[in-house]
Design a protein around this motif. Structure first.
Motif, short mmCIF file in Angstrom:
data_model
loop_
_atom_site.label_atom_id
_atom_site.label_comp_id
_atom_site.label_asym_id
_atom_site.label_seq_id
_atom_site.Cartn_x
_atom_site.Cartn_y
_atom_site.Cartn_z
N ASP A 1 -48.43 33.30 12.64
CA ASP A 1 -48.64 31.85 12.63
C ASP A 1 -48.00 31.15 11.43
OD1 ASP A 1 -50.17 32.50 14.86
OD2 ASP A 1 -52.04 32.54 13.72
N GLY A 2 -46.82 31.61 11.03
CA GLY A 2 -46.08 30.96 9.96
C GLY A 2 -46.54 31.30 8.55
N SER A 3 -47.41 32.28 8.41
CA SER A 3 -47.90 32.65 7.08
C SER A 3 -46.76 33.12 6.19
CB SER A 3 -48.94 33.76 7.21
OG SER A 3 -49.32 34.24 5.94
N LYS A 4 -46.81 32.73 4.89
CA LYS A 4 -45.81 33.15 3.92
C LYS A 4 -46.14 34.52 3.33
CE LYS A 4 -43.56 29.30 4.36
NZ LYS A 4 -42.25 29.27 5.07
N LYS A 5 -47.38 34.97 3.50
CA LYS A 5 -47.81 36.27 3.01
C LYS A 5 -48.19 37.15 4.21
CE LYS A 5 -49.61 34.57 -1.41
NZ LYS A 5 -50.80 34.52 -2.30
N PRO A 6 -48.11 38.46 4.05
CA PRO A 6 -48.49 39.34 5.17
C PRO A 6 -49.91 39.07 5.65
CG PRO A 6 -47.36 40.59 3.48
CD PRO A 6 -47.62 39.23 2.89
N SER A 7 -50.06 38.91 6.96
CA SER A 7 -51.39 38.70 7.55
C SER A 7 -52.09 40.03 7.80
CB SER A 7 -51.25 37.96 8.88
OG SER A 7 -50.51 36.77 8.74
N TYR A 8 -51.29 41.07 8.03
CA TYR A 8 -51.84 42.40 8.28
C TYR A 8 -50.77 43.42 7.92
CZ TYR A 8 -53.75 46.49 10.70
OH TYR A 8 -54.23 47.73 10.99
N SER A 9 -51.18 44.49 7.24
CA SER A 9 -50.25 45.54 6.85
C SER A 9 -50.81 46.89 7.25
CB SER A 9 -50.01 45.52 5.33
OG SER A 9 -49.43 44.29 4.93
N ILE A 10 -49.91 47.79 7.66
CA ILE A 10 -50.30 49.13 8.09
C ILE A 10 -49.10 50.05 7.93
CG2 ILE A 10 -49.67 48.66 10.49
CD1 ILE A 10 -51.97 50.46 11.39
N LYS B 1 -50.74 33.14 17.77
CA LYS B 1 -50.85 31.77 18.27
C LYS B 1 -49.57 30.98 18.06
CE LYS B 1 -53.67 27.58 17.78
NZ LYS B 1 -54.84 26.98 17.09
N ASN B 2 -48.94 31.16 16.89
CA ASN B 2 -47.79 30.32 16.54
C ASN B 2 -46.74 31.13 15.79
OD1 ASN B 2 -46.16 28.07 16.23
ND2 ASN B 2 -47.24 27.35 14.40
N GLY B 3 -46.19 32.11 16.44
CA GLY B 3 -45.12 32.89 15.86
C GLY B 3 -45.57 34.16 15.19
N CYS B 4 -44.67 35.13 15.15
CA CYS B 4 -44.95 36.42 14.52
C CYS B 4 -43.65 36.99 13.97
CB CYS B 4 -45.57 37.40 15.52
SG CYS B 4 -45.83 39.08 14.88
N LYS B 5 -43.75 37.58 12.77
CA LYS B 5 -42.63 38.29 12.16
C LYS B 5 -43.14 39.64 11.67
CE LYS B 5 -41.20 37.02 8.06
NZ LYS B 5 -40.56 36.25 6.97
N VAL B 6 -42.37 40.70 11.95
CA VAL B 6 -42.73 42.04 11.50
C VAL B 6 -41.64 42.52 10.54
CG1 VAL B 6 -43.28 44.41 12.16
CG2 VAL B 6 -43.90 42.51 13.69
N VAL B 7 -42.07 42.97 9.35
CA VAL B 7 -41.14 43.41 8.31
C VAL B 7 -41.42 44.88 7.98
CG1 VAL B 7 -40.38 43.09 5.92
CG2 VAL B 7 -40.91 41.10 7.34
N PHE B 8 -40.35 45.67 8.00
CA PHE B 8 -40.42 47.09 7.65
C PHE B 8 -40.04 47.24 6.18
CE2 PHE B 8 -38.14 51.18 7.25
CZ PHE B 8 -39.13 52.06 7.67
N ARG B 9 -40.91 47.87 5.38
CA ARG B 9 -40.72 47.94 3.93
C ARG B 9 -39.98 49.19 3.47
NH1 ARG B 9 -41.13 42.96 1.86
NH2 ARG B 9 -42.87 41.85 2.87
N GLY B 10 -39.53 50.03 4.37
CA GLY B 10 -38.80 51.23 3.97
C GLY B 10 -37.32 50.97 3.76
N LYS B 11 -36.63 52.00 3.31
CA LYS B 11 -35.19 51.88 3.05
C LYS B 11 -34.37 52.01 4.32
CE LYS B 11 -35.42 53.63 -1.70
NZ LYS B 11 -34.94 54.68 -2.65
N LYS B 12 -34.89 52.79 5.28
CA LYS B 12 -34.13 53.00 6.52
C LYS B 12 -35.09 53.17 7.69
CE LYS B 12 -30.95 56.20 8.85
NZ LYS B 12 -30.23 57.49 8.77
N LEU B 13 -34.83 52.41 8.75
CA LEU B 13 -35.55 52.56 10.01
C LEU B 13 -34.56 53.08 11.04
CD1 LEU B 13 -38.09 52.05 11.77
CD2 LEU B 13 -37.22 49.74 12.17
#
Length: 627
Positions: free
Chosen positions: A96-105, A139-151
């Motif tokens: 939903d447009g959050s500038k900080k991670p909403s959930y991390s795993i 509800k209003n957008g989603c972005k998923v970011v991978f924090r590793g060096k290589k996926l």
């Protein structure tokens, strides 16, 4: 709440509704207008670097070198995450447009079962792939970011509802109703037949008839509206065989072409004429074929079995058909739901340069399942299974896969305990894997992630890593719901239903079934035997017959002298793997073999020599002798 969302603007989408859509199978025929798409690591140049280098495994790089691997605007839900290469690096979900991670795993914990609610049966790993079907709505957008060096390899499949949909964003702290829906899913999947039998007004139609060669049999014929909620046919083993002579034909409402017309064994997910599949909605268990796809109709329905005459000289016997059909009087509603159809494509010696077609046609409906049997026509490794799946909905590409076993939530064919044999899970699985036969197959169901089309669909898969360049026989069954049949299957006949059996077969060390006697070990391609040790290779998968046995080998200074035996009979002269310098030899003749039910192994006997005790074998090649 209805489990299938006909319009996201009218119904609320949340974890509960998404879980219910995988539980309430009766809603599977209902139309939906969501857009189904996928992000993946496919090689956009058309080559086969679908994750190996990581070059195509992200949407873009952030300044901190993290990788954006998914991004969507508006309201939607992630329905499926797959990879064969999970890492312990972090995934950050921004909702939903959050500038900080909403959930991390941790990426690996989407599949490990350690972090609730990412648990079985929706999340796990088998047949080489790691899968997550737990719904992640936003509800209003989603972005998923991978924090590793290589996926490396990945796929994320999602549905987008637009900007004005009513969606409750994912929260890992599930509400009471969400927890209850998750618990109900597991129990409902285990009790799918019991749930069908508890449906209002359910009627069981029992059949006990004889079907003779060259005849057809009316299994069920109804002249009233309603829907079938399930079929069961006993003694499934009687339908096994290379010729696949029994067809199933289903017709709705006097339509001018059958909705279903294909070999019965293909319909129930047999693999190359043998019982295999045990999916949630179709397959074979306890020697009984079952299909629980709901099948509505408006006026009448007819289900027939047809016993074709084969091309072999064997005597075909009459079959006793004991079946049950579960009928509900709830009629088909053409405004809100489609009818059930299949498209059977027996693609013998598939055309080079063109992909195999799962389904292609114009109309309105949604795609709900795939069964594929893939047979290489060149002996050896199953490289044809490097091909990517491709989907275009209403003329636009929506999904592009990364490999054939990937499409079926697997990975790493020909590796031990990965994609190496048949394995069934509720929504996906491997039908078979055989290097000697150079064949494999898989299945996949689409429930909450069913693929809707308003105008047209093109769903294909390549045979080969690039340019569809591997000779192969592909036989597939597409399951879909639509307002009418959108594509016409070819008619089954003696040629297009025959299972191909190659004359040349290959056995590779990584999947050999071995037994050891004495001081024998194996290290990769190296068979090591001390003090006259023995290593036996199981050949039970090889059809009976007379063969010439060859191998690719390497000779060296520590190469052993061996003889080949079948049981207590020596079948070769002494064969030396010794040379002063290493030398590779291709397809070297070893001996003649006679394989039958009593002699279906071959044993290497090592000469007792402490210094020369190694045999390096790349593969065993069996060529059937001409009669």
């Amino acid at each position: 709440m209805a489990s299938t969302i006909a319009s996201a603007q009218k119904s609320s989408v949340n974890v509960t509704s998404e879980l219910e859509s995988m539980t309430t199978i009766s809603n599977l025929p209902k139309y939906t207008d969501a857009v189904v798409k996928q992000f993946s690591s496919y090689d956009t140049t058309g080559n086969n670097d679908d994750g190996f280098s990581g070059k195509y495994s992200f949407v873009r790089k952030n300044p901190d070198s993290s990788l954006v691997i998914f991004e969507d605007k508006g309201a939607g839900v992630i329905n499926r995450i797959w990879t064969p290469t999970p890492t312990n690096d972090t995934l950050d979900f921004y909702f939903d447009g959050s500038k900080k991670p909403s959930y991390s795993i941790k990426f690996s914990d989407l599949f490990s079962g350690k972090i609730y609610p990412f648990n079985l049966p929706l999340c796990g790993n088998q047949v080489g792939g790691y899968f997550c079907y737990f719904p992640i709505p936003y509800k209003n957008g989603c972005k998923v970011v991978f924090r590793g060096k290589k996926l490396e390899f990945y796929q994320i499949q999602y549905r987008n509802f637009g900007k004005n949909a009513r969606v409750k964003t994912f929260n890992p702290n599930l509400s009471a109703s969400e927890k209850a829906a998750f618990e109900k899913l597991s129990s409902s999947w285990k009790a799918i037949k019991e749930n069908i039998l508890s449906s209002p007004g359910i009627e069981t139609i029992a059949v006990d008839k004889i079907l003779s060669p060259g005849q057809s049999l009316s299994l069920v014929s109804l002249s009233k509206p309603g829907r079938f909620l399930g079929f069961e046919i006993e003694n499934a083993k009687q339908f096994e065989g290379l010729e696949k002579l029994i067809d199933i034909k289903i017709t709705w409402d006097n339509e001018n072409q059958p909705a279903v017309y294909l070999p019965l064994s293909d319909f129930f997910g047999y693999a190359f004429g043998k019982i295999s599949m045990q999916s949630l909605l179709s397959g074979t268990a306890n020697n009984t074929n079952y299909n629980y796809f709901p099948m509505p109709f408006e006026k009448n329905a007819k289900v027939e079995l047809i016993y074709r005459k084969g091309i072999s000289n064997g005597h075909a016997e009459p079959l006793t058909i004991k079946a049950r059909c579960y009928f509900s009087p709830l009629p088909h509603d053409p405004k809100t739901e489609g009818k059930f159809y299949t498209f059977w494509n027996s693609d013998k010696n598939a055309a080079l340069g063109k992909p195999h077609v799962f389904l292609q046609g114009a109309g309105r409906g949604h795609y709900v399942g795939t069964i594929l049997q893939a047979q290489g026509l060149n002996p050896g490794m199953t490289l044809f299974f490097e091909g990517d799946d491709y989907t275009a909905i209403d003329g636009k590409m929506t999904m592009h896969g990364t490999g054939s076993e990937d499409y079926f939530n697997g990975g790493w064919y020909a590796l031990l305990d990965r994609w190496d044999r048949k394995m069934s899970l509720p929504l996906h699985g491997s039908l078979d894997y055989s290097l000697p036969f150079s064949r494999t197959g898989g299945y996949r169901l689409f429930l909450a992630d069913k693929m809707p089309f308003q105008k047209s669909i093109l769903h294909t898969i390549e045979h080969g890593p690039e340019q569809n360049n591997k000779p192969a026989d592909y036989t597939s069954v597409a399951f879909y719901y639509a307002d009418r049949a959108i594509s016409t299957s070819q008619l089954p006949d003696a040629k297009n239903t025959m299972v191909f059996v190659p004359d040349t077969m290959m056995i590779y060390p990584q999947l050999m079934n071995l037994s050891f006697n004495g001081q024998a070990t194996i290290d990769g391609n190296n068979f090591i035997g001390r003090n006259g040790a023995q290593i036996r290779v199981d050949l039970q998968e090889i059809p009976n017959g007379k063969y010439k046995l060859y191998t690719d080998l390497e000779t060296a200074a520590d190469g052993a002298e061996i003889t080949f035996w079948q049981r207590q009979t020596k079948i070769s002269e002494p064969i030396s793997f010794y040379s002063t310098q290493k030398e590779v030899k291709k397809k070297m003749f070893l001996c003649d073999l006679d394989i039958n039910e009593f002699r279906n192994t071959v044993t290497l006997h090592f000469k007792n020599d402490k210094a020369k005790n190694r045999v390096n074998i790349g593969r065993l090649i069996l060529v059937k002798s001409k009669p």
